[in-house]
Design an enzyme around this catalytic site. Structure first.
Site, PDB file in Angstrom:
ATOM      1  N   GLN A 180       3.841  50.412  34.084  1.00  0.00           N
ATOM      2  CA  GLN A 180       4.899  50.565  33.073  1.00  0.00           C
ATOM      3  C   GLN A 180       6.303  50.666  33.675  1.00  0.00           C
ATOM      4  O   GLN A 180       7.257  50.179  33.114  1.00  0.00           O
ATOM      5  CB  GLN A 180       4.616  51.800  32.205  1.00  0.00           C
ATOM      6  CG  GLN A 180       5.718  52.171  31.231  1.00  0.00           C
ATOM      7  CD  GLN A 180       5.892  51.182  30.092  1.00  0.00           C
ATOM      8  OE1 GLN A 180       5.137  51.189  29.153  1.00  0.00           O
ATOM      9  NE2 GLN A 180       6.895  50.308  30.187  1.00  0.00           N
TER      10      GLN A 180
ATOM     11  N   ASP B 226      -0.371  47.062  19.444  1.00  0.00           N
ATOM     12  CA  ASP B 226       0.458  47.617  20.519  1.00  0.00           C
ATOM     13  C   ASP B 226       0.515  49.143  20.523  1.00  0.00           C
ATOM     14  O   ASP B 226       0.255  49.759  21.548  1.00  0.00           O
ATOM     15  CB  ASP B 226       1.876  47.033  20.484  1.00  0.00           C
ATOM     16  CG  ASP B 226       2.575  47.101  21.841  1.00  0.00           C
ATOM     17  OD1 ASP B 226       1.878  47.241  22.867  1.00  0.00           O
ATOM     18  OD2 ASP B 226       3.802  47.016  21.891  1.00  0.00           O
TER      19      ASP B 226
ATOM     20  N   HIS C 128       3.340  42.121  30.384  1.00  0.00           N
ATOM     21  CA  HIS C 128       4.433  42.382  29.450  1.00  0.00           C
ATOM     22  C   HIS C 128       5.596  41.543  29.982  1.00  0.00           C
ATOM     23  O   HIS C 128       6.179  41.883  31.015  1.00  0.00           O
ATOM     24  CB  HIS C 128       4.818  43.857  29.457  1.00  0.00           C
ATOM     25  CG  HIS C 128       3.931  44.730  28.642  1.00  0.00           C
ATOM     26  ND1 HIS C 128       2.605  44.890  28.925  1.00  0.00           N
ATOM     27  CD2 HIS C 128       4.190  45.483  27.538  1.00  0.00           C
ATOM     28  CE1 HIS C 128       2.077  45.719  28.025  1.00  0.00           C
ATOM     29  NE2 HIS C 128       3.010  46.081  27.176  1.00  0.00           N
TER      30      HIS C 128
ATOM     31  N   HIS D   1      -1.889  50.108  23.566  1.00  0.00           N
ATOM     32  CA  HIS D   1      -1.770  51.096  24.660  1.00  0.00           C
ATOM     33  C   HIS D   1      -2.531  52.333  24.214  1.00  0.00           C
ATOM     34  O   HIS D   1      -1.998  53.159  23.464  1.00  0.00           O
ATOM     35  CB  HIS D   1      -0.298  51.436  24.916  1.00  0.00           C
ATOM     36  CG  HIS D   1       0.514  50.272  25.379  1.00  0.00           C
ATOM     37  ND1 HIS D   1       0.936  50.125  26.681  1.00  0.00           N
ATOM     38  CD2 HIS D   1       0.956  49.176  24.718  1.00  0.00           C
ATOM     39  CE1 HIS D   1       1.619  48.991  26.798  1.00  0.00           C
ATOM     40  NE2 HIS D   1       1.648  48.394  25.611  1.00  0.00           N
TER      41      HIS D   1
ATOM     42  N   HIS E 114      -3.961  43.652  22.133  1.00  0.00           N
ATOM     43  CA  HIS E 114      -2.908  44.356  22.886  1.00  0.00           C
ATOM     44  C   HIS E 114      -2.617  45.719  22.262  1.00  0.00           C
ATOM     45  O   HIS E 114      -2.020  45.818  21.194  1.00  0.00           O
ATOM     46  CB  HIS E 114      -1.624  43.511  22.899  1.00  0.00           C
ATOM     47  CG  HIS E 114      -0.545  44.036  23.778  1.00  0.00           C
ATOM     48  ND1 HIS E 114       0.042  43.277  24.773  1.00  0.00           N
ATOM     49  CD2 HIS E 114       0.079  45.244  23.820  1.00  0.00           C
ATOM     50  CE1 HIS E 114       0.976  43.994  25.380  1.00  0.00           C
ATOM     51  NE2 HIS E 114       1.012  45.195  24.815  1.00  0.00           N
TER      52      HIS E 114
HETATM   53  N1  17E Z   1       5.494  49.608  27.020  1.00  0.00           N
HETATM   54  C1  17E Z   1       6.304  48.525  27.017  1.00  0.00           C
HETATM   55  O1  17E Z   1       6.836  48.166  28.072  1.00  0.00           O
HETATM   56  N2  17E Z   1       6.489  47.844  25.886  1.00  0.00           N
HETATM   57  C2  17E Z   1       5.910  48.234  24.757  1.00  0.00           C
HETATM   58  N3  17E Z   1       6.130  47.547  23.634  1.00  0.00           N
HETATM   59  C3  17E Z   1       5.075  49.374  24.750  1.00  0.00           C
HETATM   60  C4  17E Z   1       4.899  50.031  25.907  1.00  0.00           C
HETATM   61  C5  17E Z   1       4.434  49.811  23.494  1.00  0.00           C
HETATM   62 FE   FE2 Z   2       2.676  46.541  25.012  1.00  0.00          FE
END
Ligand code: 17E
Ligand code: FE2
Length: 411
Positions: A150, A307, A208, A57, A55
């Site tokens: 997102q 992450d 997520h 990004h 995981h």
């Molecule tokens: N986006 C999200 O929703 N949660 C995260 N921990 C990251 C990006 C890194």
């Molecule tokens: Fe994430």
């Protein structure tokens, strides 16, 4: 190639490993080298399959401070700041940053990466960039891409259309962010929508899910029900699930039965969630992590991800899986001696299971000769001292070689 004298998977006995034509061809206590065969002296060190970052990004990586630093340390400010940075994205910008991070990872023994890619961008620039990079770097890394909305599936303009487009263009998995949707109904509906999309296009799922310190954030039970009822089962992954750290035990007991039936995979991101979690608490302050130990003990698959590597959510991160692993064993209270010795599973085999690549993953005869030689004779030492990856070998070729730093004591 012949690798002599290694502790495969941290086993107590040392063995030799032969690689022929890019595959592991023989594993035995003692193998005699053939004429002209390259011999690598493993010096009784640990040989593991490559690290898996299940995981990350890669589209947001290396943007920390742009356009501003996340001073509050909340998930929500991270999303807001990224949303600003997103306006100036170009494919070149995404590719350059993502490549830098992948190179850091490879130096540290990673070969398999699952990256979330933000699809709440009207032009899908991050996806286009990472699809190109996936192809360009396929000899050095296996990159899996999750279409990740997102800013929500139902709470962002045309997010459904963009998500489906991303899947059509080649994303490997479908994601979501139900706890961030405008309301609970949207959250539940978004989970059902994304699972149906994955079914329609025969994709994996990685959501997520409930990344919030809110005991009422219960999208996980919806995702698990969907995984069970559709038969997608272990093709489905729940990432973060930090609300589980705030669920009461009676509810969690009931939930665990369903999680087992659904065969869901879990990814915990201990670095970022220790940092983002508990931000709205004074004291006592919650840790904001999922129940790593309890899931693991219940036989449910849990892997760790990094992450973030220096982005609006985490200013730190350097592409070394020993960092989330250290944080995970500390914060998850997995510090018994055997737990530490076995902890490599969170960043190797368990990650491979999440990524659905187990069929060709692991040090076994017939599988692709992908492995890392770590600079320690057991994993406890490797983790404790963050030892180097001496050799990162992919399809039988040495991809990266590292000489550990040498220190001279002048006294
Ligand atoms: N986006 C999200 O929703 N949660 C995260 N921990 C990251 C990006 C890194
Ligand atoms: Fe994430």
């Amino acid at each position: 190639m012949l690798i002599k004298n290694v502790h495969i998977n941290n086993r107590s006995q040392t063995q030799d490993v032969r690689i022929t034509a890019g595959k592991f061809s023989q594993i035995a206590t003692e193998i005699k080298p053939n004429a002209e065969e390259r011999v690598l002296d493993g010096q009784e060190k640990v040989l593991l399959p490559p690290f898996v970052d299940s995981h990350i990004h890669l589209d947001t990586t290396l943007t920390a401070g742009e356009p501003e630093w996340n001073e509050s340390g909340t998930l929500f400010d991270g999303i807001r700041i990224w949303s600003e940075r997103k306006k100036s994205l170009t494919a070149k910008d995404v590719k350059e940053r993502a490549k830098k991070t992948i190179l850091k990872q490879i130096k540290n023994g990673v070969q398999h990466v699952r990256s979330h890619v933000d699809t709440t961008d009207p032009h899908l620039i991050p996806l286009q960039a990472l699809l190109e990079l996936k192809e360009e770097l396929k000899d050095i890394v296996d990159l899996q891409l999750v279409a990740f909305p997102q800013e929500g599936i139902l709470s962002y303009p045309n997010a459904k259309g963009l998500l489906e487009q991303a899947v059509k263009e080649g994303a490997d998995a479908v994601g979501g962010v139900p706890h961030y949707e405008f309301n609970q109904q949207y959250g539940a509906d978004s989970v059902k929508y994304l699972v149906a999309l994955a079914e329609k296009y025969d994709k994996l799922v990685d959501v997520h899910c409930d990344e919030i310190d809110d005991p009422n954030s219960r999208n996980l039970e919806i995702l698990a029900t969907q995984a069970y009822e559709t038969g997608l089962l272990d093709r489905v992954t729940a990432s973060h699930t930090t609300a589980m750290g705030s669920y009461n035990d009676a509810y969690t007991y009931k939930l665990f039965r369903l999680l087992g039936m659904a065969q869901l995979n879990f990814v915990s991101n201990p670095l970022v969630n220790m940092h983002l979690g508990g931000r709205f608490d004074t004291y006592p302050k919650r840790r904001g992590l999922t129940r790593i130990k309890e899931l693991n003990e219940a036989g449910i698959n849990v892997s760790f991800g990094e992450d973030d590597v220096a982005d609006p959510w985490n200013p730190l991160g350097c592409g070394n899986m020993l960092d989330p692993l250290s944080m995970g064993v500390y914060a998850g209270q997995l510090m018994g001696y055997q737990q530490l010795q076995n902890s490599f599973n969170f960043t190797t085999y368990n990650g491979a299971k999440t990524l659905h690549i187990s069929a060709d993953y692991g040090i076994e005869v017939g599988k692709s000769a992908n492995c890392i030689l770590l600079d320690g004779t057991n994993f406890y030492d490797v983790l404790n001292e963050h030892r180097s990856v001496l050799f990162n070998i992919r399809h039988g070729k040495v991809l990266v070689e590292t000489k550990p730093a040498e220190t001279k004591l002048n006294f």
